[in-house]
Design a protein around this motif. Structure first.
Motif, PDB file in Angstrom:
ATOM      1  N   ASN A 400       0.848  -1.181   0.000  1.00  0.00           N
ATOM      2  CA  ASN A 400       0.000   0.000   0.000  1.00  0.00           C
ATOM      3  C   ASN A 400       0.892   1.243   0.000  1.00  0.00           C
ATOM      4  O   ASN A 400       1.264   1.763   1.052  1.00  0.00           O
ATOM      5  CB  ASN A 400      -0.921  -0.003   1.218  1.00  0.00           C
ATOM      6  N   VAL A 401       1.214   1.708  -1.194  1.00  0.00           N
ATOM      7  CA  VAL A 401       2.126   2.841  -1.333  1.00  0.00           C
ATOM      8  C   VAL A 401       1.519   4.095  -0.716  1.00  0.00           C
ATOM      9  O   VAL A 401       2.155   4.810   0.056  1.00  0.00           O
ATOM     10  CB  VAL A 401       2.449   3.082  -2.822  1.00  0.00           C
ATOM     11  N   LEU A 402       0.280   4.374  -1.080  1.00  0.00           N
ATOM     12  CA  LEU A 402      -0.477   5.500  -0.560  1.00  0.00           C
ATOM     13  C   LEU A 402      -1.897   5.029  -0.277  1.00  0.00           C
ATOM     14  O   LEU A 402      -2.267   3.905  -0.621  1.00  0.00           O
ATOM     15  CB  LEU A 402      -0.493   6.653  -1.579  1.00  0.00           C
ATOM     16  N   SER A 403      -2.700   5.873   0.314  1.00  0.00           N
ATOM     17  CA  SER A 403      -4.063   5.463   0.632  1.00  0.00           C
ATOM     18  C   SER A 403      -4.863   5.134  -0.610  1.00  0.00           C
ATOM     19  O   SER A 403      -5.841   4.380  -0.556  1.00  0.00           O
ATOM     20  CB  SER A 403      -4.766   6.577   1.419  1.00  0.00           C
ATOM     21  N   PHE A 404      -4.462   5.671  -1.771  1.00  0.00           N
ATOM     22  CA  PHE A 404      -5.186   5.455  -3.017  1.00  0.00           C
ATOM     23  C   PHE A 404      -4.422   4.612  -4.028  1.00  0.00           C
ATOM     24  O   PHE A 404      -4.880   4.422  -5.150  1.00  0.00           O
ATOM     25  CB  PHE A 404      -5.537   6.806  -3.660  1.00  0.00           C
ATOM     26  N   LEU A 405      -3.243   4.084  -3.659  1.00  0.00           N
ATOM     27  CA  LEU A 405      -2.429   3.338  -4.617  1.00  0.00           C
ATOM     28  C   LEU A 405      -1.865   2.076  -3.986  1.00  0.00           C
ATOM     29  O   LEU A 405      -1.230   2.133  -2.926  1.00  0.00           O
ATOM     30  CB  LEU A 405      -1.281   4.213  -5.133  1.00  0.00           C
ATOM     31  N   LYS A 406      -2.093   0.949  -4.646  1.00  0.00           N
ATOM     32  CA  LYS A 406      -1.577  -0.336  -4.182  1.00  0.00           C
ATOM     33  C   LYS A 406      -0.825  -1.023  -5.319  1.00  0.00           C
ATOM     34  O   LYS A 406      -1.284  -1.054  -6.459  1.00  0.00           O
ATOM     35  CB  LYS A 406      -2.716  -1.237  -3.716  1.00  0.00           C
ATOM     36  N   LEU A 407       0.353  -1.575  -4.984  1.00  0.00           N
ATOM     37  CA  LEU A 407       1.111  -2.400  -5.914  1.00  0.00           C
ATOM     38  C   LEU A 407       0.981  -3.850  -5.476  1.00  0.00           C
ATOM     39  O   LEU A 407       0.931  -4.147  -4.280  1.00  0.00           O
ATOM     40  CB  LEU A 407       2.579  -1.985  -5.938  1.00  0.00           C
ATOM     41  N   VAL A 462      -8.857   2.311 -11.106  1.00  0.00           N
ATOM     42  CA  VAL A 462      -8.109   1.928 -12.296  1.00  0.00           C
ATOM     43  C   VAL A 462      -7.118   0.848 -11.897  1.00  0.00           C
ATOM     44  O   VAL A 462      -6.423   0.980 -10.887  1.00  0.00           O
ATOM     45  CB  VAL A 462      -7.358   3.135 -12.900  1.00  0.00           C
ATOM     46  N   ALA A 463      -7.044  -0.218 -12.678  1.00  0.00           N
ATOM     47  CA  ALA A 463      -6.135  -1.320 -12.369  1.00  0.00           C
ATOM     48  C   ALA A 463      -5.486  -1.833 -13.638  1.00  0.00           C
ATOM     49  O   ALA A 463      -6.114  -1.855 -14.702  1.00  0.00           O
ATOM     50  CB  ALA A 463      -6.878  -2.457 -11.663  1.00  0.00           C
TER      51      ALA A 463
END
Length: 637
Positions: A400-407, A462-463
């Motif tokens: 979880n890089v940021l609250s809105f971005l996951k790798l 978006v994924a």
């Protein structure tokens, strides 16, 4: 044709990437279709999981699982209307996708398939699809993905009685019904379904001069089934679930388009399944005891060829699993499974076959940096009839890089054992087995990113996922070089596929109005490699391009769902292919209540622009047809 091309261009230009959006009809909130890393199951860490929402389940409640999955951009192969339907993803064949019911892999040991046309959507409380080869825990066949369907978990669902009826093209009639009674400690659910269809849909016969419009013949079908679930909570830490499933399907096998004589073939399928799941825990340790019995029988007859055969199989599955909380927020999972498979077929070399499988796996999951990073690994070993098979393993991670971005990323060593048909089929006129086949073994890797943003009015996701699969000793039934009329399974040198899955969703909510729009695009590059004519050949029936779009609108008690799909060219053998096709479906419905009975009336138009297409070569699919359904539910019991 210009209109179809225009639709494709609009979808690609306006969205570029695919979208998936679903809505719940019970509330105003629109539910996401794709859920990433939201389940406690460590086996999905790093994987993409699709969960079908309430609206889709209701819209397709009187239809088959094959119809539902096809509307969600999955590649479905169907031998005509109501015929054998199976799923193929990421360049794999149908037997590379495991189908798991209540935690039990129900793939047939004889052919590795599960007929999705015999599985009504109304039977299940939950339908999910785990993409890729990270399903190491599910064993042989979980190479391209895992389809997870569940009917249990009824202790936490409300009591209700429901009835659904449907009438549509091909003189199709179906009835579904169900009842659930109980409390938080004891619950019983019973579901029944039945359908009857002439399946005499119209189609364009492209195999005849002038492409005349004809009606599908010899495709009549009858189907019925019953599924029951019982759940008992003895204590807060002890629970037992028992499920039973009976289904019967009597299907005439439709005349193929290229035939000059009407088909007289018929196939009757009878399947029985029972599963028991007993769970208990104390302290930091949880145990699960799982037992299952699967039994299937196929009775095939064709008077025109004097071909009459009966085949049967039985599986006994016994499994014990222990989970231990450890490592400050981590979990260790140990599992031991014994499965006994028996089969009997007229076309087997000795008439019957027996296989004993013993497997064990251990998994470890752990979070780091205040749960910003999650890791999971699985190690698995299998033994068949006393012979140890190669060890397999998988690794998944999410960041979880940021609250809105996951790798996310996963890698797995995947495998598939030959089916009993592959090994034991006798040398007959058109087919021959191969007892010298080796198991398939290879790698599956993928990685991706998920972006999610939401406010009180709008939500956007978006994924993007890219993947690569390489399988050695790929098993494929191909034409025998010494006899072109005969097919036999062989180990090709390599099966390879890679691709990109792009998805995005947009939803909007204000007052009583909800809107969702979605598109999904899948690119699949798949090849077979070997020392024969098939070297470098595209995987059969696997399109390189698939595009799916949908639009969902809900206002007050009204609802509308539009699905569009584009499927690119598919090779059927080394020389022949099927052209691309576009299909659109529209459903419009009204929800209302009469004396406390929640009622939904739904009208559906399938194949809106009358497309002529085939999913399997020579098996006609219907032109435009209509369906109307009524579903009623009483929940105040």
């Amino acid at each position: 044709m210009k209109f179809k091309v225009f639709l494709v261009i609009v979808f690609i230009v306006c969205f570029r990437i695919t979208l998936k959006a679903q809505m719940s009809i019970d509330t105003i909130k629109i539910d996401e279709v794709r859920v990433y890393g939201s389940y406690p199951d460590v086996h999905v860490v790093g994987a993409s999981v699709l969960k079908v929402d309430t609206l889709k389940l209701l819209t397709f409640s009187n239809r088959s699982l094959a119809d539902l999955l096809q509307s969600n951009n999955f590649n479905i192969k169907t031998y005509g209307v109501g015929g054998l339907a199976s799923i193929s993803t990421r360049g794999g064949s149908s037997y590379h996708t495991a189908v798991v019911w209540n935690g039990i892999n129900i793939q047939s040991p004889m052919n590795g398939n599960v007929n999705l046309s015999m599985m009504p959507v109304t039977m299940f409380n939950s339908i999910k699809f785990q993409e890729g080869g990270s399903g190491t825990a599910y064993g042989s066949g979980a190479v391209s993905g895992v389809l997870l369907v569940n009917s249990n978990g009824i202790l936490n669902t409300p009591n209700k009685v429901n009835v659904g009826i449907m009438y549509g093209g091909g003189n199709t009639r179906s009835v579904t019904s169900g009842i659930k009674l109980g409390n938080r400690n004891v619950a019983v659910a019973l579901k029944l379904y039945g359908s009857k269809a002439d399946n005499d849909y119209s189609f364009k016969n492209i195999f005849k001069y002038g492409e005349p419009k004809e009606n599908i013949s010899n495709a009549q079908a009858k189907q019925y089934g019953l599924l029951s679930d019982v759940s008992v909570r003895f204590t807060e830490n002890t629970q037992w679930n028992l499920s039973g499933w009976i289904q019967h399907n009597n299907k005439n096998l439709q005349t193929i388009m290229s035939s000059t004589n009407p088909s007289q073939a018929n196939q009757t399928d009878d399947n029985y399944a029972a599963s028991s799941n007993f769970k208990f825990s104390f302290g930091n340790v949880a145990f699960k005891l799982k037992n299952a019995l699967l039994d299937g029988k196929i009775d095939y007859s064709d008077p025109t060829t004097n071909n009459f055969s009966i085949s049967e199989f039985t599986q006994f599955i016994n499994e014990i699993e222990a989970k231990v909380a450890a490592l400050k927020g981590g979990e260790v999972d140990i599992n031991l499974n014994y499965t006994r498979e028996t089969a009997n077929a007229d076309d087997y070399t000795s008439g019957n076959a027996l296989r004993n499988k013993l497997s064990a796996y251990a998994s470890l999951s752990k979070s780091f940096f205040n749960r910003k990073v999650l890791l999971s690994t699985v190690l698995r070993s299998d033994m068949i009839d006393g012979d140890f098979k190669p060890t397999t393993y998988s690794l998944g991670t999410e960041y979880n890089v940021l609250s809105f971005l996951k790798l996310k990323a996963s890698a797995a060593r995947v495998f598939r054992f030959p089916t009993l048909n592959d090994l034991f089929w006798a040398n007959t006129t058109y087919a021959a087995g191969n007892p010298d086949l080796k198991p398939e073994l290879g790698w599956n890797t993928d990685c991706g990113a998920v972006f999610h943003y939401s406010t009180n009015l709008v939500s956007v996701e978006v994924a993007n996922t890219i993947y690569y699969t390489n399988i050695k000793d790929w098993i494929s039934w191909i034409s025998d070089p010494t006899d072109s009329w005969k097919y036999k399974p062989v180990n090709l040198s390599t099966g390879e596929s890679y691709g990109d899955e792009l998805s995005s969703s947009f939803k909007y909510h204000v007052g009583k109005f909800n809107a969702g729009v979605g598109i999904m695009y899948n690119y699949t590059h798949s090849r077979m490699y070997g020392d024969d004519d098939y070297d470098g050949q595209t995987m059969f029936y696997m399109p390189k391009h698939r595009l799916n779009g949908n639009l969902t609108l809900v206002y007050g008690g009204w609802q509308a769902l539009f699905d569009y799909s584009y499927t690119g060219l598919r090779y059927t053998d080394a020389q022949h292919s099927l052209p691309y096709y576009n299909v659109g479906n529209l459903s419009v419905g009204k929800n209302f209540s009469i004396s406390g009975v929640k009622t939904t009336v739904l009208f559906t138009v399938n194949n809106l622009w009358n497309e002529s297409y085939q999913l399997i070569r020579s098996y006609a699919m219907p032109l435009r047809y209509y369906q109307i359904s009524v579903n009623m539910e009483l929940s105040k019991l």
